[in-house]
Scaffold this motif. Structure first.
Motif: not given
Lengths: 969, 87
Positions: A686, A723, A866, A871, A875, B27, B29-30, B32-34, B37, B40
């Protein structure tokens, strides 16, 4: 040896001690033989080089440590004498009898407690000189580098229902009670024969039998004891030895009790790891020495040490002896010595009104010993009333001290049991056990043989019982209640013996014999601020020597308590940690051959027969090279080659949600992967970090066949399952088929012609193009064939059931003979793949590499729903690349070491991860991580090779067949 | 570490047959703020006491399951399958 009369005489043994010949009887210890031969100085002390003689005779004190047959630091009191043995004393120069370093004894003023913190650091330049000097004189034995250990150090794993530690009265009774209750028992005992301290205390052993008779006569007074029966020691030992459910491990020490009742046991050169459901600690006690002036002189002994010499080594104590005591044992030992011919000058009893008396022996009541006279051996004892005056000197050669015991409770502490010092019995007792752990006997302060035996039986029954109904944590075990009750009954005849420190005097009074720490040192350390028992230990080094506090724990705590004006309970104890006794490193490091996994592919025997150089790849054995890397390379590039890739991880996925799962796991897209096609993919976490790569083949609508790298096969298996574990509603059924399939990669321009001979399937590029996946028969075997090209040529990765691996391998080589096919190994494959710039996860990438920077941006589909790492990768893409994995061509003809540095403007910029000579390029190529601004085609980077900077050119395209035409042919 | 864990499939086995998988965490999801993340990805609780955690029986049945363990004593208080945990 048989004499003329036909009776067996003890065999006479001869061994060498410091160059002299010493005679020993068969079964005698080395120390016993030295005592009999009148060799009373067996070592020199650690700091002051004072002469030291036998003290405990039980392998606990540091006094008899010698080098035996080249092995340093052996306790000769528990080492049986063997013919031809070479025993050398340690820590003395030139000899143990005449040690010039005794000068330190006179220089003690310059070596106060903690002197190494206070001296020798100024001036700074002197330190190297000091260091050399200290290293020469300090420490114990020296390792003989030429002398290897005899035999091997080994390991053994054992399991048992109940482990009983200690083969004394309590332990024997516990073992028998548990075994009779129907569980398996392992009894671990440090001595060569069972019986504990009763082995060397025959009078005490006899008293059991008489008490037994007494108890059976008046059983009405103790109704609850009627279930138990006390039997004589020899009967007890016989029944334990013959019991089918009891295994006895003798001459073995438990050095650690770890979580889950996992015991570490040393038996000679073997480490036994014993897993027990229940543990009973019946380790008993060891005798403690008294602290008085010159208490370290040869001739000063513990009562139990003297008894061991008398009864186990059949030695005598010629001359006169003074016995110092505060309990019944002192009277027993005095009588035993007297019977053996020693003249007892006096018994010095610290009690005013002892219940015991000795016929015909002068007894000083309310007295204690102040000092031992003599320089190399005891010549007299100075005694006085407890107040200190008036003093009188008694002439003697031996001072025997019987002043109480220190419980051997460190295994209980190690495992988390709670103990509290109980003043009425002058020892720490268990107030709370951890689950599945019991204690019994003298370690519970039950010194009376009958009490110890009953306590052992109780613990044995309780342990066996709790195997049937496990007790919850914190519940008080019946054995504690029993022991407490029994201790209460005995309170009137137990004597608190806090007298083991005599009134102060001018001469040295040793507390710690290992490290030469005196009473004054401890008091000075406390005055300097180290008043806590833990800091006191570290600063003064008391209890930190080879005996690990066995001799000095009681006295150091008592002195610390007295000097701080605290009680013993308030002072506490230092933390007990494994190992409980010094352990040779060989025992820990010893071989574990039988426990290490080796995996071999179905074709392994063929590789070995073909003379392949095999190498380790994780647990696997893989061929590195058969004959020559150049020839193998050439075969693949010009004709055909085949490599064993059975070690790849292989996973089969079936179910309606497999596509959804793959879309989630991989950054690649899989929804559009058609049946009969295979795709390269990488797996990220992740954080977007690249974990592994491999291929994903779609063999049916709901059926996929995946490969992972060899090294990550287990990790990816676990990753997928993790998972899936959180998504039980997904219809994904996963089977790890890594071991079920053998695999080989047939590659090279002629590989299609080779394979054609072995199958009816249409291999033409129209039907089976690059990245096709098919199931067909190869050499009569059902196979999964993937058209992929790790090495950059037309190639087929063929997976067949592993039992047919060798058959198909041989069929391919036979079919390829007319094309001069060659097997190739990992070394050739490394060059071949490097020319194609194919990265190896974990070698060319690390825990900071993402696929965008690792030159695989085309894999990452950020427009997907997803997926793991989305994510972070989004970034990372926004932020832009910081470093990039690039290919380079070196301008010179050298091969740099891996991880050689890439420098930019004289500063560290990156490193190379792979490199080698490329026949296709005719020069050195490689992969390197470089700052993103240098990652442009044609850019020159500087690589440091042997301190020189060598320029290299960054190249975007693969070094071989950049268009991929060979791959797709 | 030498404690034992009761695998729901295989029974009591030594800890070195297993592989630790951290505490169960949601976990993001999309949306979420930086910061969420980062929390997490990089921060883990470090509780001195009882906690529930994932363990994987890697040397045997390959089951991921939940274990309630006291981190101070390594005492295993309970083991269960994930599915039954949600019931």
């Amino acid at each position: 040896m048989t004499s003329e009369s036909g009776t067996t005489q003890p065999e006479s043994i001869e061994f060498e001690f410091d160059g002299h010949r010493v005679h020993a009887e068969s079964g005698q210890s080395v120390a016993g033989a030295l005592h009999a031969a009148g060799e009373h100085i067996v070592s020199r002390s650690f700091k002051y080089h004072r002469p030291r003689g036998l003290l405990c005779m039980s392998g606990r004190c540091p006094n008899c440590i010698c080098t035996v047959d080249g092995t340093p630091n052996v306790r000769i009191c528990t080492q049986a004498a063997k013919p031809g043995m070479v025993v050398k004393s340690q820590n003395a120069w030139p000899s143990v009898k005449f040690d010039l370093l005794r000068i330190f004894d006179k220089l003690h003023r310059f070596m106060p407690v903690g002197f190494y913190y206070k001296r020798m650091y100024k001036p700074r330049w002197m330190w190297p000189v000091w260091e050399k000097f200290i290293r020469r004189i300090a420490g114990l034995g020296t390792i003989n580098r030429e002398h290897g250990a005899e035999g091997v150090y080994d390991k053994q794993n054992l399991f048992t229902d109940v482990a009983v530690i200690g083969g004394g009265l309590a332990g024997l009774n516990a073992a028998l009670a548990a075994a009779d209750a129907g569980v398996t028992v392992t009894l671990i005992d440090e001595q060569s024969e069972l019986g504990g301290h009763l082995r060397h205390d025959p009078d005490l052993a006899e008293s059991i039998i008489s008490r037994n008779a007494l108890a059976s006569g008046s059983s009405a007074s103790q109704p609850d004891a009627s279930a138990f029966r006390l039997i004589s020691l020899s009967d007890l030992i016989r029944r334990v030895s013959e019991h089918p459910a009891i295994t006895v491990i003798s001459s073995a020490g438990v050095f650690g009790c770890y979580e889950g009742n996992y015991l570490g046991i040393q038996q000679g050169q073997r480490m036994i790891r014993l897993r027990a459901a229940q543990v009973i600690v019946a380790t008993g006690c060891w005798e403690r020495p008294l602290v008085f002036e010159n208490n370290d002189l040869p001739g000063v002994m513990l009562a139990s040490g003297a008894q061991r010499l008398l009864h186990l080594d059949h030695c005598q104590f010629p001359g006169e002896a003074v016995v110092v005591t505060d309990n019944a044992q002192g009277y027993r030992v005095a009588n035993q010595l007297k019977a053996a011919g020693t003249r007892i000058t006096a018994i010095v009893d610290v009690r005013d009104n002892p219940p015991e008396s000795a016929d015909g022996i002068r007894t000083f009541r309310g007295h204690t010993i102040i000092s031992a006279n003599g320089s190399r051996h005891v010549s007299g004892a100075v005694i006085a009333p407890l107040a200190g005056h008036p003093k009188q000197t008694l002439s003697c050669r031996w001072i025997v001290q019987a002043v109480g015991f220190t419980p051997a409770n460190s295994l209980l502490y190690q495992n988390g049991c709670k103990l509290r010092y109980d003043e009425s019995v002058d020892q720490a007792v268990v107030i709370q056990h951890v689950p599945s752990m019991y204690s019994a006997g003298a370690v519970n302060a039950l010194h009376d043989p009958r009490d110890a035996a009953l306590d052992g039986q109780h613990a044995g029954l309780a342990a066996a019982e709790s195997l049937r109904s496990p007790r919850l944590c914190g519940e008080t075990e019946p054995s504690i209640a029993e022991a407490t009750q029994r201790r209460g009954e005995r309170k009137e005849d137990s004597v608190p013996s806090c007298h083991y420190v005599s009134p102060s005097g001018a001469k040295k009074k040793f507390v710690c014999l290992c490290e030469d720490v005196t009473e004054k040192d401890i008091c000075d350390a406390i005055d300097e601020g180290y008043s806590n028992i833990e800091t006191l230990k570290r600063y003064s080094t008391v209890s930190m020597g080879p005996c690990q506090g066995k001799m000095c724990q009681s006295a150091s705590i008592a002195i610390c308590a007295r000097h701080n004006g605290q009680s013993i309970a308030e002072t506490g104890v230092t933390t007990a940690r494994p190992p409980e006794q010094p352990l040779p490193l060989g025992v820990l490091a010893g071989r574990a051959l039988h426990f290490s996994l080796v995996r071999r592919t179905p074709m392994n025997a063929w590789h070995e027969k073909a003379g392949a150089k095999m190498g380790d790849a994780g647990n696997w054995k893989r061929p590195q090279v058969y004959s020559s890397v150049d020839q193998e390379y050439e075969a693949v590039r010009q004709r055909a080659g085949v490599i064993d890739v059975s070690t790849l991880g292989k996973i089969e996925l079936r179910g309606a949600d497999v596509v959804k799962f793959l879309e989630f796991i991989y950054p690649n897209r899989f929804a559009n992967l058609k049946v009969g096609r295979v795709r390269y993919g990488v797996i990220c976490d992740d954080a977007g970090i690249l974990l592994d790569d491999g291929t994903i083949a779609r063999l049916g609508d709901d059926r996929f066949f995946l490969t992972t790298t060899t090294g990550n096969a287990d990790a990816i298996d676990s990753w997928f399952r993790w998972w899936l574990a959180g998504r039980p509603e997904w219809d994904v059924r996963m089977t790890n088929v890594s071991g079920s399939y053998a695999a080989m990669n047939l590659a090279g321009p002629r590989s299609r012609e080779v394979l054609k001979k072995l199958t009816d399937a249409d291999l033409s590029s129209d039907v089976m193009p690059y990245l096709a996946a098919s199931e067909c028969q190869i050499a009569g075997v059902s196979a999964i064939v993937l058209r992929i090209g790790f090495v950059g040529e037309l190639g087929y990765e063929i997976h067949v059931p592993s039992q047919f691996g060798l058959h198909v391998w041989e069929a391919i080589l036979e079919a390829g003979r007319e094309f001069s096919i060659s097997p190739f190994g990992l070394e050739a494959q490394r060059v071949l793949r490097l020319e194609k710039k194919h990265l190896l996860p974990g070698i060319d990438t690390d825990a900071l590499s993402n696929p965008l920077e690792a030159d695989l941006p085309w894999i990452v589909k950020l427009d997907k729903d997803d997926f793991i790492g989305k994510e972070s990768l989004a970034r990372a893409q926004q932020r832009g690349d910081r470093n990039k994995l690039v290919g380079f061509r070196l301008s010179e003809f050298v091969v740099p070491d891996l991880a050689s540095l890439v420098l930019c403007d004289g500063k560290l910029g990156g490193r190379i991860t792979s490199c080698g000579y490329s026949p296709a390029v005719g020069g050195t190529i490689g992969l390197a991580w470089v700052p993103a601004n240098l990652a442009r085609n044609g850019e020159t980077i500087q690589i440091q090779v042997n301190g020189r900077m060598i320029p290299a050119v960054v190249q975007d395209e693969p070094f071989y067949d950049p268009s991929g035409s060979k791959l797709k042919s | 570490m030498s404690f034992q864990i009761d695998c729901p499939n295989c029974g009591c086995r030594p800890v070195w047959e297993y592989h630790y998988g951290g505490t169960p965490r949601q976990r993001p999801d999309g949306s979420a703020t930086e910061r969420q993340w980062a929390e997490y990805l990089y921060n883990r609780p470090n509780i001195a006491g009882e906690q529930t955690e994932w363990w994987y029986h890697r040397s045997a049945c390959k089951l991921w399951f939940l274990v309630r363990r006291d981190t101070r004593t390594n005492q295993v208080l309970e083991t269960k399958r994930f599915a039954s945990a949600t019931e």
